[in-house]
Design a protein around this motif. Sequence first.
Motif, PDB file in Angstrom:
ATOM      1  N   HIS A   7      84.833  22.931  29.747  1.00  0.00           N
ATOM      2  CA  HIS A   7      84.921  22.414  31.358  1.00  0.00           C
ATOM      3  C   HIS A   7      83.681  22.195  31.781  1.00  0.00           C
ATOM      4  O   HIS A   7      82.713  22.988  31.536  1.00  0.00           O
ATOM      5  N   SER A  78      86.247  26.693  40.202  1.00  0.00           N
ATOM      6  CA  SER A  78      87.070  26.618  38.925  1.00  0.00           C
ATOM      7  C   SER A  78      88.336  27.573  38.695  1.00  0.00           C
ATOM      8  O   SER A  78      89.340  27.006  38.273  1.00  0.00           O
ATOM      9  N   ASN A  83      92.880  22.069  37.255  1.00  0.00           N
ATOM     10  CA  ASN A  83      92.536  21.513  36.103  1.00  0.00           C
ATOM     11  C   ASN A  83      91.817  22.368  35.237  1.00  0.00           C
ATOM     12  O   ASN A  83      91.667  21.507  33.938  1.00  0.00           O
ATOM     13  N   SER A  84      91.818  23.351  35.803  1.00  0.00           N
ATOM     14  CA  SER A  84      91.109  24.548  34.575  1.00  0.00           C
ATOM     15  C   SER A  84      92.037  25.300  33.715  1.00  0.00           C
ATOM     16  O   SER A  84      92.893  25.831  34.534  1.00  0.00           O
ATOM     17  N   ASP A  88      89.311  28.524  30.417  1.00  0.00           N
ATOM     18  CA  ASP A  88      88.131  28.044  30.905  1.00  0.00           C
ATOM     19  C   ASP A  88      88.014  29.222  32.113  1.00  0.00           C
ATOM     20  O   ASP A  88      86.523  29.550  32.102  1.00  0.00           O
TER      21      ASP A  88
END
Length: 202
Positions: A7, A78, A83-84, A88
Amino acid sequence: MNRSKFHISTISLIVILAAVIITAVLSLIFITGPVVVDNFVGPAELNPYPDGLNWLRRLLIYPGLILTISAIVIFLKSALSKNSAAADKILNYFILLAVICIGWLCTPYWANGLQYVFSSGTSSLYDPKSLIPYTDINVIWNGGAMLFFLLAFILILIPLAFAVIDSIKNGFDLKYIYAAGFYLLIFAAFRLTPYYGYWFMD
């Protein structure tokens, strides 16, 4: 086995870690002896740096502190992002621990030349409260160090549990192996900081 790409937050944290390692190495290169002791026990205002290298020590220490704060911000963004993936976030957690360890804890130790003192045994002459960065930002630096020990050695079971759950649900990700490598980096750094706990708790 999942071989997903890193990522963008992970790449950013790795770059920060590399920069922190560079400042740490520079500390080991440019500081060739311990800070000169001039009654280095007691209130910081009574213990100026008699060797005149306080400017160099700050130049070596503060980039690591600033980079550590940047890493914390990136990690939090994050961690809160949808979206992680779990892998990640957990990898980022372990990279963050390595950044805090080297940039916030170890570099001040090396920049004050304490490895030259404690490699031969313990000493009570080098009170951390009388050294940079504590003399500048006292409880902020001390609080950051205490937070690291909490996250790295007490609450570490939480990300490990999430990693196990994620591996069961989604399959094992290579990122967990990378995370273990970054965690081992912490122990490697502490191998170069003899009696760190003794000094820190002085």
